[in-house]
Design an enzyme around this catalytic site. Structure first.
Site, mmCIF file in Angstrom:
data_model
loop_
_atom_site.group_PDB
_atom_site.id
_atom_site.type_symbol
_atom_site.label_atom_id
_atom_site.label_comp_id
_atom_site.label_asym_id
_atom_site.label_seq_id
_atom_site.Cartn_x
_atom_site.Cartn_y
_atom_site.Cartn_z
ATOM 1 C CB THR A 23 -0.953 -0.068 1.355
ATOM 2 O OG1 THR A 23 -1.631 -1.008 1.197
ATOM 3 C CG2 THR A 23 -1.750 1.229 1.269
ATOM 4 C CE1 TYR A 66 2.125 -9.626 2.090
ATOM 5 C CE2 TYR A 66 3.731 -7.750 1.859
ATOM 6 C CZ TYR A 66 2.439 -8.621 1.756
ATOM 7 O OH TYR A 66 1.618 -7.624 0.884
ATOM 8 C CE LYS A 106 0.438 -8.621 4.627
ATOM 9 N NZ LYS A 106 0.997 -7.362 4.178
#
Lengths: 302, 302, 302, 302
Positions: free
Chosen positions: D49, D137, D166
């Site tokens: 993001t 991740y 994650k």
């Protein structure tokens, strides 16, 4: 919209005689009793697990009739209808209704890909022919037809007897979309075993599964903990049975459930060729999985 | 390994009577004549295009028998066998052989996914039951079974009557691998219409196609230019027919070919429900495509 | 539309010093000479094979400059531009033009998925900044961006310097569609090694490939036989080199080409981490493949 | 294994100055304050993001430093590290640690596909260079690298600082497998917004999300109801925010969150080209979605 039943809907396999390969009707009846007595909320013969795709019409009719009779109104019976032609799907649905089925579960199957209009007409034609509720069933992996939530909602809204849904794509987002598109108004069942916990979290009112053939208490316990809103216990109950849920799905449900029934002392034969029975290594793995879950404390139902 | 035929193998559709929906046997015979007279190298009834999956056994037998009789040894006949059970696939293969088929084209189809061993046994069982050559047919999009080249080569090497392959996955790399794994020893046909040029470039000995129902000269011209090694003319001939090849595939072969036969003045009815006939817009597009290719100079065969 | 070059466009790798990991500029120049002398029709530094994605800006500029200088107008030079930001893609394109590049090959790359409008603007902005022709390059497997033929045609039609295409998706149908949408008016190159034969059959005017680093005569022979329209010889030449084409692609081009150059006596180091050099087993396989093709008669160019 | 934090981990976007396109450091700090004050359990700058992939090294360092300073130990800070080269990933991780990060979240990204060994070495090299915990991740859709649970478990078991995971693939079965393979011993976060409810059901200890930029109370309420084991309220809270979660994901997080921040009165500019800002129609939809959720009763936190 409402569904006439909810909870754990059990799929029996269709036992074949080991010597002749013919449908073993006494075993069909015996398995129905077994499932009813051990606590399901409904019985769904002639589903994917029931090898309905591999039966000829005479066999199919015999299994439908025997199953419905044997349940004997103790539980709702939902008969699976999956046929390449609309003509024969209608014939089967009418047969099931006449034999006393409480609902039919209709899975469109394809050789040539079906357009949305073709699928819609298939459901509409069946609905016109019968008076029982229709469960709209999506299972792209076996049927080759993938009905998007938008189409499913259109079918349920516009076709009279189509009043509930079974989603077996295994994609939880499909359930989210079903709920959003209908403001929660369409009751849906989950048909993907390894998604059972999350489907209940997302709002499924039931779970159609072959697992009760082997471990009847565990699916019921998951349903009970989820409807009680007890997430922590639900998670424990789910992870306890997940290895078995995955195993029976990956090996093909008729193959693994028939092998598991053998291990549980119930002879159901092997699936019909070209399907093969579970190999020796698979049987050993399944035996170990059953032993492990049997060793746990009973899941204890609410 | 060798194939008993090569070149353009034409698929007839199975005409249905518009009023009753029953198989229209006189039209079956008429279409066979039409295809034979216009120059195919072989006829393959009861393939995907022939809607064999939507026929009941009685209908299937009638179409097989009528087709073989009508060809009357003018060309080789390859009968398509695709059935969910090995038992019924064997029955059909024996029926086709008894009726005079020159070969059978066997497509394994699935409801439950099939393992390599299950597929192998399916072919082996059929091979033991008949004496005619078997074309091993891979078409994952319709059948739900995807046979990798490694498995196909194993089948052709180990099963007596399996002597040739038809690859319809549309993936040219599969053909490369077939050739590499067998040192060019396994004859293969292409079954993906929009891949026709490249499949010949890669070494296919033939092309199984429904296109001759509508434009018989063009597939033949592609075969002729490719076997003559004339790449530039082959490319022109291919691109001329590509818009039609794509259209008939995308709309579903039974649907589009039946509509196109109507435009060509041959009444073949519509496909069986749930399949729908081609819509008005589609018919218009097809008409324009046919008009455009008819306006070209005849492809002129070698 | 026309392309300022055609035929076999060779990708050099970017050699790194084994001890320091820094770009080895003398080796860059040596490899350029090697490729030019052995017969390519064009040189494309800083493509996927050139690990441009793994170079910092200073390194990138140095390689671009050294490569263009070393070619020294003997052949056209097409510099690869793939950058996540439009800003830096513009900077690189201007640098390449100033250094004397004949064209730039622009590959949009993504972290966040790009819309068609975002991709279009990317090309338009670069086109406004330079005066050299732009090759529109589609390579979804590495870049994460898949430009459909419709978008590519829009870019070529509406953006001034975008005059040619390189298709590396490996899907022959993309080339068919490019040709159909532009009535054959857009020149396209193939960038998928195992598709080289069929891409020429479908009308590609050239093949961008790293294979000339290892087997320079074979890609040239495929081009020659295809442009001569000699399909049978083209097929032989293609299948002879296909095992190597597949091997270098599957192992990652920088990894396998650097290992192969080592086997050919040219030290190019190993790819930059996280990429690893080719393992011992891979080196052995590659050595056997090279030995096998070297043992064949020279492909003999027209 | 344990994680040094849990709950709602918020991703700030990286604001750019509208006129110059440069990083707007005061806005970076302002947004950090906003997120901290409204109740997150952790802050993760320079994630997907945060457009970290579109920043040059100088910009990246400045954002990392400003973010960590501005949080000022009020909450844990997890800095995102995604770089094509191991060399620069190490540099960034060391920079983040020196600047005071509590952990780094490492996403391997690819141009050339990475083998498991290449990925493993990437993590191992970073781990050797720093002393802070590493969050492993997985986000195949943006990074082009898909780490299967088996590999993730191997990394967490064998690499010292890799202590938590994650999962952003959106596939709930990955979480099931992570839990099964580690007997529940590996703490994992969910990174797929539309999976937030089910991920908590499956045992995720936290949710990394950009949603708090726009609707800070709702993700917190989902976390609170799930940790309280209150499935029915959790379901309500989830479905209330799902339309926004889907919208921000489908439109690209930087694009939609920046537009939404504008609607919330916080100017963050637009994403960097080739990314475009949200179009007028999208802004209107987002405004309606925000209005709808604002009109609901506050979710009321436990």
């Amino acid at each position: 919209m409402s569904a006439p039943f909810k909870g754990i809907i059990s799929y029996p396999v269709t036992p074949f005689d080991k010597a002749t390969g013919r449908v073993d009707l006494p075993a069909v009846r015996g398995l129905i009793d077994r499932l009813v007595e051990r606590g399901s909320h409904g019985i769904a013969p002639l589903g994917s697990t029931g090898e309905s795709a591999y039966l000829d019409d005479t066999e199919w009719d015999a299994v439908a009739e025997a199953s419905i009779q044997q349940v004997g109104k103790r539980l709702p019976v939902i008969v699976g209808i999956s046929d390449l032609t609309t003509r024969n799907a209608v014939r089967k649905a009418k047969f099931a209704e006449a034999a006393g089925a409480d609902a039919v579960m209709v899975l469109p199957v394809s050789y040539w890909k079906l357009s949305d209009d073709e699928i819609f007409r298939h459901y509409a034609t069946i609905s016109q022919a019968v008076g029982v509720p229709i469960m709209v069933y999506n299972n792209p992996a076996t049927s080759g037809v993938d009905m998007k939530p938008e189409l499913i909602v259109r079918i349920v809204k516009d076709i009279e007897n189509a009043t509930m849904v079974k989603e077996s794509s295994g994609d939880i987002q499909r359930m989210h979309t079903l709920r959003q598109l209908s403001d929660g108004g369409i009751p849906f069942f989950n048909g993907s075993n390894p998604l059972a916990l999350e489907a209940f979290a997302a709002g499924a009112i039931g779970w159609c599964t072959a697992a009760p053939n082997l471990i009847p208490d565990w699916p019921l316990a998951l349903y009970d903990t989820c409807t009680a809103g007890d997430l922590d216990r639900a998670r424990d109950v789910f992870y306890a049975q997940l290895p078995i849920l995955r195993f029976i799905l990956q090996g093909g449900l008729p193959t693994t459930i028939k092998a598991g029934l053998g291990l549980r002392g119930f002879e159901a034969g092997v699936p019909r060729a070209p399907l093969l029975g579970l190999g020796a290594e698979g049987v050993q793995t399944l035996q170990a999985l059953l032993k492990a879950i049997d060793a746990r404390p009973q899941p204890g139902r609410n």
